[in-house]
Design a protein around this motif. Structure first.
Motif, PDB file in Angstrom:
ATOM      1  N   GLY A  51     -46.950  -9.113  33.967  1.00  0.00           N
ATOM      2  CA  GLY A  51     -47.316  -7.701  33.961  1.00  0.00           C
ATOM      3  C   GLY A  51     -48.802  -7.435  33.892  1.00  0.00           C
ATOM      4  O   GLY A  51     -49.222  -6.438  33.287  1.00  0.00           O
ATOM      5  N   ARG A  93     -46.978 -11.179  25.729  1.00  0.00           N
ATOM      6  CA  ARG A  93     -45.664 -10.683  26.116  1.00  0.00           C
ATOM      7  C   ARG A  93     -44.604 -11.397  25.298  1.00  0.00           C
ATOM      8  O   ARG A  93     -44.616 -12.616  25.158  1.00  0.00           O
ATOM      9  N   LEU A 121     -49.547  -3.975  35.434  1.00  0.00           N
ATOM     10  CA  LEU A 121     -49.252  -2.863  34.533  1.00  0.00           C
ATOM     11  C   LEU A 121     -50.255  -2.797  33.388  1.00  0.00           C
ATOM     12  O   LEU A 121     -50.608  -1.712  32.922  1.00  0.00           O
ATOM     13  N   ILE A 169     -41.774   1.880  32.493  1.00  0.00           N
ATOM     14  CA  ILE A 169     -43.163   1.467  32.698  1.00  0.00           C
ATOM     15  C   ILE A 169     -44.125   2.565  32.267  1.00  0.00           C
ATOM     16  O   ILE A 169     -45.277   2.284  31.925  1.00  0.00           O
TER      17      ILE A 169
END
Length: 544
Positions: free
Chosen positions: A16, A210, A19, A243
């Motif tokens: 990610g 994460r 993001l 998200i």
């Protein structure tokens, strides 16, 4: 002078980083800073334009016609800052430019090497076109340790020294896995990843970890100790329910505060996160739901339609409804027509997206006919619009063998290769022998809408600009016949030569567009076509 934030990834891919870059950009914007986000891709393709969607996901197109990585879609959706050609570079583009210079003799006989020539080119790219910015966020594709990304890592190490103290911050994304048999989170992969990064001369100031489970304080202290960062700079990143909750989640964990601290900036005021709080309120508290079927070619990989999926979500946010997307492989509709009924009848709307090649085309045409004859809201995008024109030609205009030259030379070419068009650079010409890469009609083009048309009421104007990515166009020779059958061409290029939009006035909602409106939709500014399409689906849901 702009400050630089470099985002790297370790342990595994798909953590990610895109993001993270987009969310950090949004948080800095919420604090009043001007930001731009860039992507360094280590593969040797010049751009992703010729790559299979199954390999790379969607190709995101900018206003100025660049075919880029899908992460640039995240950047735009979260910050509202339109990306440019200068915001995405690949190893292929870097090496292509360097080899062209070497062939011209620009290096005056010098031996061309990775250091300094390749690394200098990367640094030039990073520092180009950044006037008036407070922060430039650069995401480095791949995983630390990959041989492909080494020149980029070395270039960033040099750039840190070139810019001097207080001008750069490295944020490293890692994985903290949970071993179920042991009932423990393991920090060792993070330690090894940071150790490898430091072996290249880069010490990250912030770690984004994460994880599927919250990181206990003692594990956070261990990571900080062994990775040489402050404990507060170990940011846990749990899976988010949406998200669009990620900026709020990362702010709660202190990401923006720690990044600013790395620059010696004291984050005194709280950022204005009103827009993100409102978005999540709409996500968490919908007042209804609709089911929309996407009949496509690449449905096995949702990332192939990433912007499309998000634009449908945005349409739901605008109407305060939950959008359930049913991904349908167009090939399954190419047999018995009765196979369509159980799959399509429960839907509140049908969307046929863009794509390339013949596979699944007959299934798309069958789905479009179903939507037309059953009065189900329909939205066709790019190839979806072209298939709508072929469906109309076959079943309403009496052209039984209507087809597109993209699928071969058999039949009557309702759709043909576009050979020339006007752009800001002047007349563009293409032929069958033209290279595939970067040769389509790409980027933002204007269109004029018929004053009393459905699309004019949807947009609230008769002049629009939308992003294109296509090589074939509806043959304007067939417009009169198609309009006799009820398919109206309600949007054209300013010179009246290229069809841009079709619609059916007698249908509840039937619109096809040659461009890609999903590329300009934002959660806080949904595209009017997706807003209207979801509204039509909501109305349909009340009828069934």
């Amino acid at each position: 002078m702009a400050r630089f934030i470099f985002i790297t990834g370790g342990v595994v891919s798909s953590l990610g980083k895109g993001l993270l870059a987009a969310s950090l950009g949004a948080l800095l914007q919420a604090r009043g800073y001007k930001v731009r986000i860039r992507k360094f891709d280590p593969y040797l393709n010049v751009d992703p334009g010729t790559m299979s969607p199954y390999q790379h996901g969607e190709v995101y197109v900018t206003d100025d016609g660049a075919e880029t990585d899908l992460d640039l879609g995240h950047y735009e959706r979260f910050t509202g800052v339109s990306a440019r050609q200068s915001d995405n570079v690949t190893s292929g583009r870097i090496y292509s430019d360097i080899i062209a210079k070497e062939r011209r003799g620009d290096y005056l006989g010098a031996t061309v090497q990775v250091v300094p020539h390749v690394t200098n080119a990367i640094k030039e790219f990073a520092q180009n076109d950044i006037d008036g910015l407070d922060f430039v966020i650069c995401e480095i594709g791949g995983t630390i340790g990959d041989i492909e990304s080494l020149p980029f890592v070395e270039a960033l190490r040099q750039l840190k020294n070139d810019l001097g103290p207080g001008q750069t911050c490295f944020v490293h994304t890692t994985l903290v896995p949970y071993i179920a048999a042991a009932g423990e989170l393991k920090t060792k992969p993070t330690q090894h990843s940071v150790r490898e990064l430091t072996s290249y001369g880069i010490q990250p100031q912030v770690l984004l970890c994460r994880t599927e489970h919250p990181i206990p304080d003692n594990e956070r202290r261990k990571i900080a100790l062994f990775c040489n960062v402050p404990e507060g700079a170990v940011i846990q990143a749990l899976d988010a329910r949406s998200i669009y909750d990620v900026p709020l989640q990362y702010h709660h964990e202190g990401l923006d505060r720690e990044v600013l601290k790395a620059f010696g900036i004291e984050a005194e005021d709280s950022p204005d996160l009103t827009r993100w709080i409102d978005i999540m309120d709409r996500v968490d508290n919908p007042e209804g739901e609709v089911t929309i079927g996407v009949v496509g070619k690449y449905v096995a990989l949702p990332d192939a339609y990433k912007s499309l999926r998000e634009a449908l979500v945005h349409g739901g946010l605008a109407n305060r409804v939950k959008v359930n997307i049913k991904w349908l492989d167009a090939e399954m509709f190419e047999g018995d027509p009765e196979d369509l009924v159980p799959q399509l009848e429960p839907l509140h709307a049908i969307l046929v997206p863009g794509g390339f090649g013949e596979r699944g085309s007959e299934g798309k045409i069958a789905a479009i006919r179903f939507a037309r004859t059953r009065n189900i809201p329909f939205f066709g995008i790019c190839l979806g619009m072209q298939m709508a024109c072929i469906e109309a030609a076959r079943h309403q205009a009496g052209i039984a063998d209507a087809t597109t030259t993209e699928f071969g030379e058999q039949g009557e070419p309702i759709i043909g290769l576009i050979t020339e068009w006007m752009s800001e650079e002047g007349l563009q010409k293409r032929s069958e022998d033209t290279d595939l890469g970067g040769t389509m009609r790409l980027g933002a083009y204007d269109a004029k809408l018929s004053p009393n048309s459905k699309v004019a009421s949807v947009y609230g104007t008769t002049e629009i600009s939308e992003r294109h990515r296509h090589r074939y166009e509806v043959n304007s020779h067939y417009i009169p016949k198609l309009e006799e059958g009820g398919l109206i061409f309600s949007g054209m290029s300013p010179d009246g030569e290229l069809p841009e939009i079709v619609e059916r006035p007698e249908h509840p909602w039937f619109i096809g567009v040659q461009f890609h409106p999903e590329l300009k939709s934002r959660p806080f500014d949904p595209h009017p076509l997706f807003k209207g399409f979801v509204a039509a689906a909501l109305e349909q849901s009340r009828l069934v």
